[in-house]
Design an enzyme around this catalytic site. Structure first.
Site, PDB file in Angstrom:
ATOM      1  CE1 TYR A  62      36.961 -56.517 -84.079  1.00  0.00           C
ATOM      2  CE2 TYR A  62      38.417 -56.002 -82.246  1.00  0.00           C
ATOM      3  CZ  TYR A  62      38.192 -56.101 -83.608  1.00  0.00           C
ATOM      4  OH  TYR A  62      39.201 -55.796 -84.483  1.00  0.00           O
ATOM      5  CB  SER A  78      54.992 -35.892 -67.486  1.00  0.00           C
ATOM      6  OG  SER A  78      53.927 -35.146 -68.042  1.00  0.00           O
ATOM      7  CG  ASP A 109      31.928 -51.700 -83.020  1.00  0.00           C
ATOM      8  OD1 ASP A 109      30.684 -51.757 -82.967  1.00  0.00           O
ATOM      9  OD2 ASP A 109      32.601 -52.257 -83.907  1.00  0.00           O
ATOM     10  CG  HIS A 131      46.056 -29.420 -73.599  1.00  0.00           C
ATOM     11  ND1 HIS A 131      46.491 -29.075 -72.346  1.00  0.00           N
ATOM     12  CD2 HIS A 131      47.008 -30.232 -74.098  1.00  0.00           C
ATOM     13  CE1 HIS A 131      47.655 -29.662 -72.111  1.00  0.00           C
ATOM     14  NE2 HIS A 131      47.985 -30.371 -73.163  1.00  0.00           N
ATOM     15  CG  ASP A 163      50.425 -33.247 -68.746  1.00  0.00           C
ATOM     16  OD1 ASP A 163      49.988 -32.118 -68.454  1.00  0.00           O
ATOM     17  OD2 ASP A 163      50.752 -33.567 -69.898  1.00  0.00           O
ATOM     18  N   GLY A 170      53.257 -34.829 -75.073  1.00  0.00           N
ATOM     19  CA  GLY A 170      52.501 -36.059 -74.917  1.00  0.00           C
ATOM     20  C   GLY A 170      53.208 -36.982 -73.954  1.00  0.00           C
TER      21      GLY A 170
END
Lengths: 220, 220, 220, 220
Positions: free
Chosen positions: D211, D73, D119, D157, D75, D27
């Site tokens: 909100y 990373s 939402d 993944h 990624d 991650g």
């Protein structure tokens, strides 16, 4: 009086939320003093977080209040019933730990699916009949179902474990939940074959003789 | 002697409850000293919380006690069997982590459903046969099933992982559980298609060459 | 003004993530001041972690801003609707706790499967109709479904609980989730028989009279 | 250079294990500097626990290393692809959070079952095709599936989320997992009816306008 016992029982109660076995105020631990036979137990409806040794209530084996400013646990009469019936029991723990409670709700014994369960229990963990809270009925169900084991599932309610002392009963309550969890998760995917009785007996015999730093004895 | 190794192995053992992989006293980590070939391992039945470097037991590769006041883990003979059979292994971890144990109970390999599993394992994580605790039988099952992988599921028992050192075996134990969990949860909703072998091979080859700050090698 | 109330309401809001009942910024707790009738409530979209007593907003029972630099919760009009309709209510809590929300998504009441659920609720926890956020519609659903209970499941949304004060509503929210969790887990394995109504009534009557250090009254 | 950005990105990465969204080293989070267009990203294979601001790597929008002692990373090329294609994106987060990953494994969109999902997302969270790690393929899948949403599930993944900055992408990653979890748990008990599109549109429109303390805009 019994300051050390009250501290021990307070610690055992506080170990329950720390192990994720209880929430809110439900659940309790008690221990018997071997010399006087007096029993120290959690007060009723007090949160585990707020609990102090001074809050712990002392009763005799018939549940009569000996010392304490608070009302003892609503399960006191049942703890006392077990202590009177089983002189080998020095500690009792009650929880609503989630996976064990699922078996209690469904009325199904926890089967022996792992070497850990074989080691610790040597047989399925049994479910009792339904019992009303507040009197001795729960104690009667425990005594009539627990045999030489260390845990029962109280029907539609939760778990009771016994031990030499409160700490051993806490340890058993932890392992009951671990055993219930992997059993439950396995059963969700479909029927599972329990270990055969020869493997269970071999594991249980080995465990009582070899595991740990000293003989485990009959407790978990 | 081997004070640094004992500290390392103590830390590896304490990492297991911190990662949610063990409860109570079950599970253990060991590491081999590359110079002397001696092995440091957790004592039997001691809680992870109470464990100190002084408690760690030193044995030779045949399991003979070299140093330590406590009885070594009941899995010591099996750890030693693996260390003797696999000179590339420097650390071993054993847990009962919940989702991996579910696959061990059900006797089902953990399939390769994610790029992470393809990267780390490159094939399903296999289940061994049933083995009795206390002797070398568990070690034999590990060695005969683990191949070039880093993890096996011990039938009706739990998980064993291997690595260059105890820390790498702990890391593998963490990823086995993560892999087991998403696989289990996926399978609860119905049958799932594993990744095809070309995708698995591509991912595994890439991972060993490119991931991290240095080549990962064959470990997880 | 009302500094103590703001501190109390801040604490009640912070108790929600601590109990695992909320994540991010969703969910809220409020409490009514018995003397002035004013209501202290969480501001909208502020994370529980960052919340301070100064952030708590004071409104009157019609939702008009009385004090505060921040915009009050989007659920303020619904909290106010409940406070106006139910003079016995002193605290309200709203969460999206996971297992209770599952029942809200599925539109299924949480059945009475345990003595704990019988004690605390004495009947299934009901699901309301779907209500749009931002106005009073949620408040109307709460009032029309909660009866003499302390909790409702808001359809496709989450949970609302009421109590004498915010702390009691937090406690009810904790027990709703515990009850939802064991009920859900039990139902995953197949249909489950609820407790019969005689057992439920007996447990509920006993609980209101005997549990805890003082009479529990009608709340959970 | 960009010391504040490196601190921000380090914090965003450390928020992922704290929220239970990642384990081990898998991650990552990145953020773009609005002035220079440079991108700060996690290094490859470094544990979140050990991460410091100095470890964060700076690359340009084509992935060329600008500053940093560590390899960025794996990624990174995909993050850069998204930043080039979507000038409105200031932060990207990638996790293998468990319940979202289950939908990614099964190739099923996360349906809109709650007002929270309506939402935040206003539509199902889509699953992309399978993409090989290490190049831009993941970035292409993200851009072609994310549309005006803030999250996609990468097939077999995990999850990618986008936001104005890394903190907003972390928040979206948290809510994706919460949404995935209640959806998954609901679906385990049997088919569930999603909210109808009128209710979804009404909720989404309201949320973007009302909100929180300031307009939410198009992010989650």
């Amino acid at each position: 009086m019994l300051e050390r016992l009250k501290k021990t029982v307070c610690d055992a109660n506080k170990a329950l939320p720390a192990a994720g076995l209880v929430a809110g105020t439900s659940g309790n631990a008690s221990q018997r003093d071997p010399e006087t036979g007096l029993i120290a137990i959690k007060p009723s409806g007090v949160s585990f977080q707020d609990l102090t040794p001074e809050d712990i209530v002392i009763v005799d084996e018939n549940g009569n209040l000996v010392e304490g400013d608070l009302k003892p646990s609503v399960d006191t009469a049942s703890h006392c019933y077990v202590y009177r019936a089983r002189k080998d029991v020095g500690g009792i723990v009650h929880t609503h730990s989630r996976y064990a409670t699922v078996f209690a709700i469904r009325g199904e014994d926890i089967p022996v699916l792992t070497t850990l369960a074989a080691d610790l229990y040597g047989k399925p963990i049994p479910v009792t009949g339904y019992a009303t809270i507040g009197g001795e009925a729960i104690g009667e169900e425990i005594v009539s179902h627990i045999g030489n084991g260390s845990a029962v599932l109280l029907r539609n309610h939760g778990v009771f474990t016994i031990g030499r002392d409160a700490a051993q009963a806490v340890r058993s309550a932890t392992y009951v939940e671990e055993t219930a969890e992997v059993s439950y998760l396995s059963m969700v995917l479909g029927p599972v074959q329990p270990l055969d009785s020869a493997a269970i007996d071999e594991a249980r015999t080995w465990y009582l003789k070899e595991y740990g730093q000293k003989p485990v004895g009959s407790g978990a």
